[in-house]
Scaffold this active site. Structure first.
Site, short mmCIF file in Angstrom:
data_model
loop_
_atom_site.label_atom_id
_atom_site.label_comp_id
_atom_site.label_asym_id
_atom_site.label_seq_id
_atom_site.Cartn_x
_atom_site.Cartn_y
_atom_site.Cartn_z
N ASP A 12 -26.28 40.34 17.69
CA ASP A 12 -25.54 41.56 17.36
C ASP A 12 -25.42 41.76 15.85
O ASP A 12 -25.71 42.84 15.32
CB ASP A 12 -24.15 41.53 18.00
CG ASP A 12 -24.20 41.68 19.51
OD1 ASP A 12 -25.07 42.41 20.00
OD2 ASP A 12 -23.36 41.07 20.19
N LEU A 32 -19.85 33.34 7.51
CA LEU A 32 -18.55 32.71 7.32
C LEU A 32 -18.58 31.28 7.86
O LEU A 32 -18.84 31.07 9.04
CB LEU A 32 -17.46 33.51 8.04
CG LEU A 32 -17.34 34.98 7.65
CD1 LEU A 32 -16.18 35.62 8.41
CD2 LEU A 32 -17.15 35.15 6.16
N CYS A 103 -8.57 36.57 14.64
CA CYS A 103 -9.63 36.39 13.66
C CYS A 103 -10.03 37.73 13.04
O CYS A 103 -10.23 37.83 11.83
CB CYS A 103 -10.85 35.73 14.31
SG CYS A 103 -12.22 35.39 13.18
N GLY A 127 -21.20 43.25 13.87
CA GLY A 127 -21.91 43.53 15.11
C GLY A 127 -21.00 43.79 16.29
O GLY A 127 -21.43 43.62 17.44
N CYS A 195 -14.40 29.98 20.01
CA CYS A 195 -15.42 29.41 19.13
C CYS A 195 -15.06 28.03 18.61
O CYS A 195 -15.94 27.19 18.39
CB CYS A 195 -15.71 30.36 17.97
SG CYS A 195 -14.38 30.53 16.75
#
Length: 365
Positions: A12, A32, A103, A127, A195
């Site tokens: 994306d 990042l 986030c 994205g 994540c």
């Protein structure tokens, strides 16, 4: 415009960066670095996790193919404080947070956007599957991939510095564009779960952070102790599986309440699990604040369906959402994202507020 393309290493963000270049923007790619243990995150495990060194390499290759500058910004400490620590603290308090929303709020459209603008850039390209039309945040045309829910916390000022090139196309088309350009990430699996918990074991992660804090599991109807747990952080409102209880009938039980101080988890049958009133903390709006009261459609979970509601205010500056349909699994800490109720504009995001508590106004049948 001079823009930063936030490049996660996935398909994306790769296509979003490519479309920004194609649109004539002066693009700089940025990956990042969010993990404080990057050497242990060399490889992803299928669709679990993100932000690994492997992801950074994938992003760097796409930037090289686009011929744009590429940098890695280390935001691991900021991410740990604003997202990971917040996630742990919320569970410790008996709430269910959404770390992706946090986030977006604290990292991608606060820390990153602030740094980008300080360096003379005009906007950040991501994205995300969402649309911006005339400064208004709207759902993606691909409803199955729509991410407007986790962007609902953004303010008008933050949206003014955002570009979402993928909102008008399906995920299938995104992969086609990547394949047409020969990007290796064209078939890369989407990231799922959280994540910073790549193994998907949220309870295990919280156990390691918070330690054992055993307590009773109590049946709401009888007050009887029907089980024991090792920590209230292992539960969320509406949860059905993994309760570890023994009851006298075969009816499924759901988590109805979590009390971290007494370490009590309350469970009950489906007829007790529904709510039709949600009270929230102070809201944030994506544009001018609507005049109260007003009608809206509220989405109460990242992948939940919209529910018509009437929105009023309370004396503490929060919102009261009267749901037109009874809902289950409405947990404190979740975001209640409000959408325009009009049939032709029902994809417009109005704003959001964190759920403080939910209750049943109408009698249980």
């Amino acid at each position: 415009m001079r823009v930063i393309a936030a490049m996660s290493g996935g398909v994306d963000s790769a296509v979003a960066a490519a479309l920004a270049v194609e649109a004539g923007h002066d693009v700089t790619g940025v990956h990042l670095a969010l993990s404080q243990q990057r050497q242990r995150q060399r490889l992803r495990s299928g669709s679990r996790g993100c932000c690994s060194v492997e992801d950074a390499d994938d992003a760097r290759r796409v930037a090289a193919e686009l011929g744009i500058p590429f940098y890695v910004w280390d935001m691991a400490d900021r991410f740990a404080e604003d997202v990971v620590d917040d996630f742990v603290a919320e569970y410790a308090a008996g709430r269910t947070p959404n770390p992706c929303l946090r986030c977006n709020e604290k990292i991608k459209f606060a820390a990153v956007l602030d740094r980008a603008q300080a360096l003379g850039f005009d906007a950040v390209v991501t994205g995300h599957h969402a649309r911006l039309a005339g400064g208004e945040l709207r759902r993606s045309v691909d409803t199955a991939k729509d991410q407007s829910y986790v962007l609902g916390v953004l303010t008008a000022g933050q949206l003014a510095g955002a570009v979402f090139p993928l909102g008008s196309m399906t995920k299938e088309r995104v992969r086609e564009i990547a394949a047409e350009r020969g990007y290796a990430v064209a078939t890369k699996p989407d990231s799922h779960d959280i994540c910073f918990i790549p193994d998907g074991d949220t309870r295990g992660f919280l156990d390691r952070r918070l330690g054992a804090a055993p307590g009773p599991v109590v049946d709401a109807a009888t007050g009887a102790v029907v089980g024991e747990h090792t920590g209230t952080h292992g539960f969320t409102i509406g949860q059905r599986k993994g309760l570890g209880i023994a009851v006298g009938d075969q009816r499924p039980r759901y988590v109805l309440g979590i009390e971290p101080v007494s370490r009590t988890v309350t469970v009950g049958t489906a007829d007790l699990a529904g709510v039709d009133e949600v009270r929230t903390g102070a809201p944030t709006w994506t544009g001018p604040a609507p005049s109260l009261p007003f009608g809206a459609v509220v989405q109460l979970r990242a992948h939940g369906a919209g529910v018509p509601c009437t929105v009023t205010g309370d004396d503490d500056g929060g919102l009261v959402l009267v749901l037109h349909e009874v809902q289950r699994g409405v947990a404190p800490g979740q975001s209640a994202v409000l959408y325009e109720p009009d049939a032709e504009r029902g994809d417009k995001v109005l704003g959001q507020a964190a759920v403080a508590r939910a209750a049943r106004r109408t009698p249980v049948a």
